[in-house]
Design a protein around this motif. Sequence first.
Motif, PDB file in Angstrom:
ATOM      1  N   LEU A  85      -0.072  -4.525  -2.279  1.00  0.00           N
ATOM      2  CA  LEU A  85       0.430  -5.090  -1.021  1.00  0.00           C
ATOM      3  C   LEU A  85      -0.178  -6.455  -0.728  1.00  0.00           C
ATOM      4  O   LEU A  85      -0.011  -6.997   0.353  1.00  0.00           O
ATOM      5  CB  LEU A  85       0.112  -4.145   0.142  1.00  0.00           C
ATOM      6  CG  LEU A  85       0.716  -2.738   0.067  1.00  0.00           C
ATOM      7  CD1 LEU A  85       0.212  -1.890   1.233  1.00  0.00           C
ATOM      8  CD2 LEU A  85       2.230  -2.793   0.069  1.00  0.00           C
ATOM      9  N   GLY A  86      -0.872  -7.022  -1.712  1.00  0.00           N
ATOM     10  CA  GLY A  86      -1.591  -8.268  -1.475  1.00  0.00           C
ATOM     11  C   GLY A  86      -0.949  -9.494  -2.069  1.00  0.00           C
ATOM     12  O   GLY A  86      -1.635 -10.486  -2.321  1.00  0.00           O
ATOM     13  N   GLY A  87       0.361  -9.452  -2.320  1.00  0.00           N
ATOM     14  CA  GLY A  87       1.022 -10.618  -2.882  1.00  0.00           C
ATOM     15  C   GLY A  87       0.489 -10.956  -4.267  1.00  0.00           C
ATOM     16  O   GLY A  87       0.610 -10.171  -5.199  1.00  0.00           O
ATOM     17  N   GLU A  88      -0.126 -12.106  -4.372  1.00  0.00           N
ATOM     18  CA  GLU A  88      -0.670 -12.550  -5.662  1.00  0.00           C
ATOM     19  C   GLU A  88      -2.003 -11.894  -5.999  1.00  0.00           C
ATOM     20  O   GLU A  88      -2.503 -12.016  -7.117  1.00  0.00           O
ATOM     21  CB  GLU A  88      -0.843 -14.087  -5.666  1.00  0.00           C
ATOM     22  CG  GLU A  88       0.449 -14.857  -5.500  1.00  0.00           C
ATOM     23  CD  GLU A  88       1.422 -14.564  -6.633  1.00  0.00           C
ATOM     24  OE1 GLU A  88       0.975 -14.472  -7.802  1.00  0.00           O
ATOM     25  OE2 GLU A  88       2.626 -14.417  -6.352  1.00  0.00           O
ATOM     26  N   ASN A  89      -2.588 -11.223  -5.034  1.00  0.00           N
ATOM     27  CA  ASN A  89      -3.878 -10.576  -5.259  1.00  0.00           C
ATOM     28  C   ASN A  89      -3.690  -9.259  -6.003  1.00  0.00           C
ATOM     29  O   ASN A  89      -3.386  -8.219  -5.410  1.00  0.00           O
ATOM     30  CB  ASN A  89      -4.577 -10.318  -3.914  1.00  0.00           C
ATOM     31  CG  ASN A  89      -5.915  -9.615  -4.092  1.00  0.00           C
ATOM     32  OD1 ASN A  89      -6.455  -9.541  -5.203  1.00  0.00           O
ATOM     33  ND2 ASN A  89      -6.454  -9.105  -2.995  1.00  0.00           N
ATOM     34  N   ARG A  90      -3.858  -9.274  -7.301  1.00  0.00           N
ATOM     35  CA  ARG A  90      -3.615  -8.096  -8.127  1.00  0.00           C
ATOM     36  C   ARG A  90      -4.711  -7.050  -7.989  1.00  0.00           C
ATOM     37  O   ARG A  90      -4.592  -5.949  -8.524  1.00  0.00           O
ATOM     38  CB  ARG A  90      -3.475  -8.506  -9.604  1.00  0.00           C
ATOM     39  CG  ARG A  90      -2.209  -9.301  -9.883  1.00  0.00           C
ATOM     40  CD  ARG A  90      -0.985  -8.511  -9.472  1.00  0.00           C
ATOM     41  NE  ARG A  90       0.247  -9.263  -9.642  1.00  0.00           N
ATOM     42  CZ  ARG A  90       1.443  -8.844  -9.267  1.00  0.00           C
ATOM     43  NH1 ARG A  90       1.546  -7.675  -8.662  1.00  0.00           N
ATOM     44  NH2 ARG A  90       2.506  -9.585  -9.456  1.00  0.00           N
ATOM     45  N   GLU A  91      -5.777  -7.387  -7.274  1.00  0.00           N
ATOM     46  CA  GLU A  91      -6.833  -6.413  -7.042  1.00  0.00           C
ATOM     47  C   GLU A  91      -6.494  -5.496  -5.868  1.00  0.00           C
ATOM     48  O   GLU A  91      -7.129  -4.467  -5.676  1.00  0.00           O
ATOM     49  CB  GLU A  91      -8.163  -7.147  -6.758  1.00  0.00           C
ATOM     50  CG  GLU A  91      -8.655  -8.002  -7.917  1.00  0.00           C
ATOM     51  CD  GLU A  91      -8.917  -7.184  -9.161  1.00  0.00           C
ATOM     52  OE1 GLU A  91      -9.506  -6.080  -9.047  1.00  0.00           O
ATOM     53  OE2 GLU A  91      -8.527  -7.629 -10.254  1.00  0.00           O
ATOM     54  N   ASP A  92      -5.474  -5.867  -5.109  1.00  0.00           N
ATOM     55  CA  ASP A  92      -5.103  -5.075  -3.942  1.00  0.00           C
ATOM     56  C   ASP A  92      -4.461  -3.760  -4.377  1.00  0.00           C
ATOM     57  O   ASP A  92      -3.614  -3.731  -5.267  1.00  0.00           O
ATOM     58  CB  ASP A  92      -4.103  -5.866  -3.086  1.00  0.00           C
ATOM     59  CG  ASP A  92      -3.645  -5.085  -1.869  1.00  0.00           C
ATOM     60  OD1 ASP A  92      -4.287  -5.223  -0.815  1.00  0.00           O
ATOM     61  OD2 ASP A  92      -2.672  -4.318  -1.973  1.00  0.00           O
ATOM     62  N   ILE A  93      -4.874  -2.650  -3.759  1.00  0.00           N
ATOM     63  CA  ILE A  93      -4.295  -1.332  -4.061  1.00  0.00           C
ATOM     64  C   ILE A  93      -3.931  -0.628  -2.752  1.00  0.00           C
ATOM     65  O   ILE A  93      -4.158   0.561  -2.570  1.00  0.00           O
ATOM     66  CB  ILE A  93      -5.250  -0.458  -4.898  1.00  0.00           C
ATOM     67  CG1 ILE A  93      -6.624  -0.325  -4.225  1.00  0.00           C
ATOM     68  CG2 ILE A  93      -5.373  -0.970  -6.312  1.00  0.00           C
ATOM     69  CD1 ILE A  93      -7.510   0.733  -4.873  1.00  0.00           C
ATOM     70  N   GLY A  94      -3.343  -1.418  -1.834  1.00  0.00           N
ATOM     71  CA  GLY A  94      -3.002  -0.885  -0.519  1.00  0.00           C
ATOM     72  C   GLY A  94      -2.095   0.328  -0.578  1.00  0.00           C
ATOM     73  O   GLY A  94      -2.227   1.254   0.228  1.00  0.00           O
ATOM     74  N   GLY A  95      -1.159   0.347  -1.522  1.00  0.00           N
ATOM     75  CA  GLY A  95      -0.258   1.482  -1.657  1.00  0.00           C
ATOM     76  C   GLY A  95      -0.989   2.758  -2.031  1.00  0.00           C
ATOM     77  O   GLY A  95      -0.679   3.850  -1.534  1.00  0.00           O
ATOM     78  N   ILE A  96      -1.967   2.638  -2.906  1.00  0.00           N
ATOM     79  CA  ILE A  96      -2.755   3.807  -3.311  1.00  0.00           C
ATOM     80  C   ILE A  96      -3.612   4.301  -2.145  1.00  0.00           C
ATOM     81  O   ILE A  96      -3.751   5.510  -1.926  1.00  0.00           O
ATOM     82  CB  ILE A  96      -3.631   3.468  -4.531  1.00  0.00           C
ATOM     83  CG1 ILE A  96      -2.745   3.300  -5.772  1.00  0.00           C
ATOM     84  CG2 ILE A  96      -4.679   4.550  -4.778  1.00  0.00           C
ATOM     85  CD1 ILE A  96      -3.493   2.927  -7.035  1.00  0.00           C
ATOM     86  N   LEU A  97      -4.165   3.359  -1.383  1.00  0.00           N
ATOM     87  CA  LEU A  97      -4.953   3.751  -0.209  1.00  0.00           C
ATOM     88  C   LEU A  97      -4.087   4.502   0.802  1.00  0.00           C
ATOM     89  O   LEU A  97      -4.525   5.489   1.395  1.00  0.00           O
ATOM     90  CB  LEU A  97      -5.577   2.514   0.445  1.00  0.00           C
ATOM     91  CG  LEU A  97      -6.609   1.752  -0.389  1.00  0.00           C
ATOM     92  CD1 LEU A  97      -7.088   0.515   0.363  1.00  0.00           C
ATOM     93  CD2 LEU A  97      -7.788   2.642  -0.742  1.00  0.00           C
ATOM     94  N   PHE A  98      -2.841   4.044   0.946  1.00  0.00           N
ATOM     95  CA  PHE A  98      -1.944   4.726   1.875  1.00  0.00           C
ATOM     96  C   PHE A  98      -1.540   6.100   1.330  1.00  0.00           C
ATOM     97  O   PHE A  98      -1.375   7.056   2.093  1.00  0.00           O
ATOM     98  CB  PHE A  98      -0.698   3.883   2.142  1.00  0.00           C
ATOM     99  CG  PHE A  98       0.206   4.481   3.182  1.00  0.00           C
ATOM    100  CD1 PHE A  98      -0.227   4.641   4.487  1.00  0.00           C
ATOM    101  CD2 PHE A  98       1.495   4.897   2.850  1.00  0.00           C
ATOM    102  CE1 PHE A  98       0.596   5.204   5.450  1.00  0.00           C
ATOM    103  CE2 PHE A  98       2.319   5.461   3.800  1.00  0.00           C
ATOM    104  CZ  PHE A  98       1.873   5.612   5.108  1.00  0.00           C
ATOM    105  N   ALA A  99      -1.386   6.202   0.021  1.00  0.00           N
ATOM    106  CA  ALA A  99      -1.072   7.500  -0.590  1.00  0.00           C
ATOM    107  C   ALA A  99      -2.198   8.493  -0.315  1.00  0.00           C
ATOM    108  O   ALA A  99      -1.949   9.679  -0.069  1.00  0.00           O
ATOM    109  CB  ALA A  99      -0.858   7.339  -2.097  1.00  0.00           C
TER     110      ALA A  99
END
Length: 243
Positions: free
Chosen positions: A58-72
Amino acid sequence: MTHVLILEDDKASMEALGKILTEYSEEICVHAASSYPEAKELLDGDIRFGLFLLDVNLGGENREDIGGILFAREIREKFCYTFTPVVMVTSVGAMEMQAYRELHCYQYIMKPFRPEQVIEVVRKVLDRDKQEEPPSVVVKRDGVNYQVRCEEIRYIEAVHRGIRLHMKGETWDVPYVTLKQILLKVPGEMFLQCHRIFAVNRREVEYYDTVNRIVKLKDCADVIEIGVTYKAEIGRIVSGKLG
């Protein structure tokens, strides 16, 4: 009607997913969120979702973002969503392995996704919902959620700080759940409370003895008491005027 929550920060991808779903079936209602807070607000609302489509990043260009997994993880922490299908949408192949292992995801869709791929996943979910499965209840035991088929439960007993499920072949103690709470989760027409600490599976009852105030279960030596305040209701059941 199946309510689907899409969490996708890319507007074009979100609109494309929503269009595919709504054109596929009139029985699908799409709810879209472009951020974790928006998705969290939907999750905490009154809608009961039957499917989640979550963008891993969910962080656009930030490939370290794992917002979807956190929401899961947030989804799986809710008791009612223990077994609800969660589908991850990702362009990073390594991400799906983490989601599968930790969050019991139903499937994943690789970006750029194809409409037929999305439809195939949704079709399986809808078919799954249409199948008539024996009623079951989710209980937490030793920190793990289990799905127990109601037909396996002979009777339920309230014990200190929890309940005891007397099943065919074994007995489970489930802490921090009251008899009242569990009876709200099982089919009302299937279980009957006959005492302040007992509820029996009607299908397992051989007969009700209102004189001696006991319930005799099939192939079971346990004696289930009928409470004084429940005697009249049991009597109406026996006479065929109720239940």
